[in-house]
Design a protein around this motif. Structure first.
Motif, PDB file in Angstrom:
ATOM      1  N   LEU A 272       0.824  -1.208   0.000  1.00 46.22           N
ATOM      2  CA  LEU A 272       0.000   0.000   0.000  1.00 46.22           C
ATOM      3  C   LEU A 272       0.858   1.259   0.000  1.00 46.22           C
ATOM      4  CD1 LEU A 272      -2.793  -1.034   2.550  1.00 46.22           C
ATOM      5  CD2 LEU A 272      -3.012  -0.791   0.066  1.00 46.22           C
ATOM      6  N   SER A 273       2.005   1.211   0.689  1.00 43.83           N
ATOM      7  CA  SER A 273       2.891   2.375   0.695  1.00 43.83           C
ATOM      8  C   SER A 273       3.441   2.664  -0.698  1.00 43.83           C
ATOM      9  CB  SER A 273       4.044   2.153   1.675  1.00 43.83           C
ATOM     10  OG  SER A 273       5.002   1.238   1.155  1.00 43.83           O
ATOM     11  N   LEU A 274       3.713   1.599  -1.460  1.00 47.31           N
ATOM     12  CA  LEU A 274       4.156   1.780  -2.838  1.00 47.31           C
ATOM     13  C   LEU A 274       3.031   2.308  -3.710  1.00 47.31           C
ATOM     14  CD1 LEU A 274       6.137  -1.580  -3.242  1.00 47.31           C
ATOM     15  CD2 LEU A 274       7.115   0.682  -2.906  1.00 47.31           C
ATOM     16  N   LEU A 275       1.833   1.792  -3.479  1.00 44.46           N
ATOM     17  CA  LEU A 275       0.684   2.187  -4.292  1.00 44.46           C
ATOM     18  C   LEU A 275       0.317   3.652  -4.083  1.00 44.46           C
ATOM     19  CD1 LEU A 275      -1.380   0.967  -6.290  1.00 44.46           C
ATOM     20  CD2 LEU A 275      -2.858   0.499  -4.318  1.00 44.46           C
ATOM     21  N   PHE A 276       0.312   4.082  -2.822  1.00 43.72           N
ATOM     22  CA  PHE A 276      -0.115   5.449  -2.487  1.00 43.72           C
ATOM     23  C   PHE A 276       1.056   6.396  -2.213  1.00 43.72           C
ATOM     24  CE2 PHE A 276      -3.734   2.747  -1.146  1.00 43.72           C
ATOM     25  CZ  PHE A 276      -4.707   3.279  -1.984  1.00 43.72           C
ATOM     26  N   GLU A 277       2.287   5.898  -2.391  1.00 41.69           N
ATOM     27  CA  GLU A 277       3.486   6.720  -2.204  1.00 41.69           C
ATOM     28  C   GLU A 277       3.466   7.398  -0.838  1.00 41.69           C
ATOM     29  OE1 GLU A 277       4.021   9.341  -5.485  1.00 41.69           O
ATOM     30  OE2 GLU A 277       4.011   7.733  -6.978  1.00 41.69           O
ATOM     31  N   SER A 278       3.383   6.572   0.211  1.00 49.94           N
ATOM     32  CA  SER A 278       3.239   7.060   1.582  1.00 49.94           C
ATOM     33  C   SER A 278       4.398   6.604   2.448  1.00 49.94           C
ATOM     34  CB  SER A 278       1.919   6.559   2.179  1.00 49.94           C
ATOM     35  OG  SER A 278       1.868   6.785   3.568  1.00 49.94           O
ATOM     36  N   LEU A 279       5.128   7.560   3.030  1.00 50.46           N
ATOM     37  CA  LEU A 279       6.218   7.225   3.945  1.00 50.46           C
ATOM     38  C   LEU A 279       5.675   6.595   5.223  1.00 50.46           C
ATOM     39  CD1 LEU A 279       9.190   7.322   4.795  1.00 50.46           C
ATOM     40  CD2 LEU A 279       8.817   9.678   5.585  1.00 50.46           C
ATOM     41  N   GLY A 280       4.537   7.096   5.718  1.00 49.82           N
ATOM     42  CA  GLY A 280       3.950   6.546   6.936  1.00 49.82           C
ATOM     43  C   GLY A 280       3.592   5.082   6.786  1.00 49.82           C
ATOM     44  N   LEU A 281       2.977   4.710   5.651  1.00 50.32           N
ATOM     45  CA  LEU A 281       2.630   3.313   5.419  1.00 50.32           C
ATOM     46  C   LEU A 281       3.880   2.449   5.265  1.00 50.32           C
ATOM     47  CD1 LEU A 281      -0.400   3.603   2.944  1.00 50.32           C
ATOM     48  CD2 LEU A 281      -0.441   2.706   5.290  1.00 50.32           C
ATOM     49  N   LEU A 282       4.939   3.011   4.673  1.00 52.25           N
ATOM     50  CA  LEU A 282       6.184   2.258   4.522  1.00 52.25           C
ATOM     51  C   LEU A 282       6.793   1.949   5.888  1.00 52.25           C
ATOM     52  CD1 LEU A 282       8.243   1.104   2.488  1.00 52.25           C
ATOM     53  CD2 LEU A 282       9.466   3.289   2.660  1.00 52.25           C
ATOM     54  N   LEU A 344      10.305   1.231 -10.555  1.00 49.56           N
ATOM     55  CA  LEU A 344      10.575   0.736  -9.206  1.00 49.56           C
ATOM     56  C   LEU A 344       9.295   0.422  -8.445  1.00 49.56           C
ATOM     57  CD1 LEU A 344      12.981   0.167  -7.343  1.00 49.56           C
ATOM     58  CD2 LEU A 344      12.759   2.496  -6.470  1.00 49.56           C
ATOM     59  N   ARG A 345       8.278   1.262  -8.599  1.00 45.82           N
ATOM     60  CA  ARG A 345       7.032   1.027  -7.868  1.00 45.82           C
ATOM     61  C   ARG A 345       6.331  -0.234  -8.363  1.00 45.82           C
ATOM     62  NH1 ARG A 345       1.896   5.124  -7.363  1.00 45.82           N
ATOM     63  NH2 ARG A 345       1.719   4.627  -9.562  1.00 45.82           N
ATOM     64  N   GLY A 346       6.252  -0.418  -9.681  1.00 46.72           N
ATOM     65  CA  GLY A 346       5.630  -1.618 -10.225  1.00 46.72           C
ATOM     66  C   GLY A 346       6.364  -2.884  -9.832  1.00 46.72           C
ATOM     67  N   ALA A 347       7.695  -2.812  -9.828  1.00 44.08           N
ATOM     68  CA  ALA A 347       8.487  -3.973  -9.429  1.00 44.08           C
ATOM     69  C   ALA A 347       8.260  -4.299  -7.956  1.00 44.08           C
ATOM     70  CB  ALA A 347       9.966  -3.699  -9.685  1.00 44.08           C
ATOM     71  N   GLY A 348       8.186  -3.263  -7.119  1.00 44.66           N
ATOM     72  CA  GLY A 348       7.948  -3.483  -5.695  1.00 44.66           C
ATOM     73  C   GLY A 348       6.590  -4.093  -5.429  1.00 44.66           C
ATOM     74  N   LEU A 349       5.569  -3.641  -6.162  1.00 43.75           N
ATOM     75  CA  LEU A 349       4.223  -4.201  -6.001  1.00 43.75           C
ATOM     76  C   LEU A 349       4.180  -5.662  -6.428  1.00 43.75           C
ATOM     77  CD1 LEU A 349       2.093  -1.175  -7.274  1.00 43.75           C
ATOM     78  CD2 LEU A 349       2.082  -2.122  -4.950  1.00 43.75           C
ATOM     79  N   THR A 350       4.863  -5.987  -7.519  1.00 41.65           N
ATOM     80  CA  THR A 350       4.930  -7.384  -7.963  1.00 41.65           C
ATOM     81  C   THR A 350       5.616  -8.254  -6.915  1.00 41.65           C
ATOM     82  OG1 THR A 350       5.065  -6.648 -10.271  1.00 41.65           O
ATOM     83  CG2 THR A 350       5.742  -8.918  -9.796  1.00 41.65           C
ATOM     84  N   PHE A 351       6.705  -7.744  -6.377  1.00 43.79           N
ATOM     85  CA  PHE A 351       7.445  -8.464  -5.338  1.00 43.79           C
ATOM     86  C   PHE A 351       6.565  -8.740  -4.123  1.00 43.79           C
ATOM     87  CE2 PHE A 351       9.590  -7.970  -1.275  1.00 43.79           C
ATOM     88  CZ  PHE A 351      10.575  -8.937  -1.325  1.00 43.79           C
ATOM     89  N   THR A 352       5.919  -7.698  -3.596  1.00 46.88           N
ATOM     90  CA  THR A 352       5.116  -7.890  -2.383  1.00 46.88           C
ATOM     91  C   THR A 352       3.971  -8.857  -2.627  1.00 46.88           C
ATOM     92  OG1 THR A 352       3.870  -5.868  -2.931  1.00 46.88           O
ATOM     93  CG2 THR A 352       5.679  -5.646  -1.386  1.00 46.88           C
ATOM     94  N   GLY A 353       3.357  -8.802  -3.803  1.00 43.62           N
ATOM     95  CA  GLY A 353       2.269  -9.732  -4.110  1.00 43.62           C
ATOM     96  C   GLY A 353       2.730 -11.178  -4.089  1.00 43.62           C
ATOM     97  N   CYS A 354       3.887 -11.447  -4.695  1.00 49.93           N
ATOM     98  CA  CYS A 354       4.404 -12.819  -4.743  1.00 49.93           C
ATOM     99  C   CYS A 354       4.765 -13.329  -3.345  1.00 49.93           C
ATOM    100  CB  CYS A 354       5.629 -12.882  -5.651  1.00 49.93           C
ATOM    101  SG  CYS A 354       5.275 -12.608  -7.411  1.00 49.93           S
ATOM    102  N   VAL A 355       5.408 -12.478  -2.551  1.00 52.37           N
ATOM    103  CA  VAL A 355       5.832 -12.921  -1.217  1.00 52.37           C
ATOM    104  C   VAL A 355       4.627 -13.102  -0.293  1.00 52.37           C
ATOM    105  CG1 VAL A 355       7.288 -12.403   0.777  1.00 52.37           C
ATOM    106  CG2 VAL A 355       8.070 -11.819  -1.515  1.00 52.37           C
TER     107      VAL A 355
END
Length: 374
Positions: A272-282, A344-355
């Motif tokens: 979600l932090s990657l999706l909404f570009e949020s430091l707090g969520l990260l 970078l954001r798309g790659a991070g979202l793909t990574f988190t989904g797989c894990v």
């Protein structure tokens, strides 16, 4: 262990100085993990033959040599060599230091010793980024001073290690290095599978934060302060250490599935932090994911050390760390490769989904079939 993550906030400075892509950052990072894996496979049980203290001193030598490579860095070759030597050091430490701490513990204090060992591992990894981030941001010579401090710490650790009592009573006169593969004793195999998968998944999250999160903070969130970058990476390791401390409350059989559940929640927050570009969520994802990783990691380690016979303990722990460091390297390089094509954001979202899918499957498995710890 702090020396292995010391370069994390500095990768952006190296990119400016040398000029290389985000993919190359993940490759440089993965070289460290390859060094760890190579040592674990070649010398995973070497301390069972040669003794704990000589192997620990050798590891400290590799750590000092790595710091010198970064201190006199003049391009990518020394970065690669420095990371490889750092991997050799961590590979020797991972199994040997854990076994040493467990064996030095007085009878009745095994649980505290296990926490001390795993907390030193994760706590050390977590201390590297804030140390280098603070020095690079607020002191002079940002690419030199952190490694001078590290050399001082290694020197102090070497003195302390020299005076450690040796815990291996029957040492081989001429210990030989032989590739060990991923062999574990038969009595441990029922525990090893789920514990190794959890370690793989949890370390994949750690790899994301130590190799990719700094670039996401700088490029996507516009956060250029290196001390903040170090603090965000520190958060995941701090939470991991806290998670390890909760094992005594939950017990091994419950800690593995609960740790997986909390790790999934943390991965969702990172996504979600990657999706909404949020430091707090990260940061929230770092804290939650680290908590789950630490809880599950220590549960797996405790189950393995309890089940492994003394003569195979070092090798068994090393095999466990092989699975963990495969998790910290291969997925991160995949993120770097994907980032070239989809960002970078798309790659991070793909990574988190797989894990998330992997951790959820492992969690359901250990919930239905809790590992036998005796």
């Amino acid at each position: 262990m702090a020396g292995t993550t010391l370069p994390t906030p500095l990768y952006g400075l190296y990119r400016q100085e040398i000029g290389f892509s985000e993919l190359m950052v993940t490759v440089v990072f993965a070289v460290y993990a390859l060094g760890v894996i190579a040592v674990l496979l070649l010398a995973g049980n070497f301390s069972d033959q040669a003794g704990r203290r000589p192997v620990l001193l050798l590891a400290l030598g590799f750590s000092a040599a790595s710091a010198l490579c970064f201190l006199f860095e003049g391009g990518l070759p020394l970065l690669f060599i420095g990371r490889l030597l750092s991997g050799f050091a961590a590979g020797l430490f991972s199994g040997t230091a854990t076994a040493t701490v467990m064996e030095l513990a007085p009878r009745g204090h095994e649980a505290r010793a296990g926490f001390a060992a795993t907390a030193a591992n994760m706590g050390g990894l977590g201390c590297g980024p804030p140390l280098s981030g603070l020095l690079a941001q607020y002191a002079s010579h940002p690419l030199r001073l952190p490694f001078l401090v590290h050399l001082t710490l290694v020197a102090a650790a070497s003195v302390l290690t020299w005076f450690l009592p040796e815990t291996v009573t029957h040492r081989a006169r001429r210990p030989r290095l032989r590739p060990q593969g991923l062999k574990v004793p038969p009595e441990v195999r029922g525990v090893f599978g789920p514990a190794a998968l959890v370690a793989f998944s949890g370390f994949a999250l750690l790899g994301l934060f130590t190799a990719v999160a700094p670039a996401f903070l700088a490029q996507t969130l516009g956060e250029q302060n290196l001390a903040v970058t170090g603090a965000v990476v520190f958060a995941v390791f701090l939470a991991s250490t806290v998670g390890q401390s909760l094992l005594g409350t939950l017990g091994v059989r419950r800690a593995l599935p609960v740790g997986c559940l909390v790790l999934v929640a943390g991965l969702v927050l990172v996504g979600l932090s990657l999706l909404f570009e949020s430091l707090g969520l990260l940061v929230a994802g770092a804290l939650c994911g680290g908590l789950g990783q630490g809880l599950a990691f220590r549960a797996g380690m405790t189950a393995l050390t309890g089940a492994a016979p003394p003569e195979s303990r070092g090798g068994t722990i090393s095999a466990f760390f092989v699975a963990a460091y495969i998790g910290i390297s291969l997925p991160v390089v995949g993120v770097g490769a994907l980032a070239v094509g989809i960002g970078l954001r798309g790659a991070g979202l793909t990574f988190t989904g797989c894990v998330i899918v992997l951790v959820a499957c492992v969690g359901l498995y250990v919930l239905r079939r809790p590992p036998r710890t005796e």
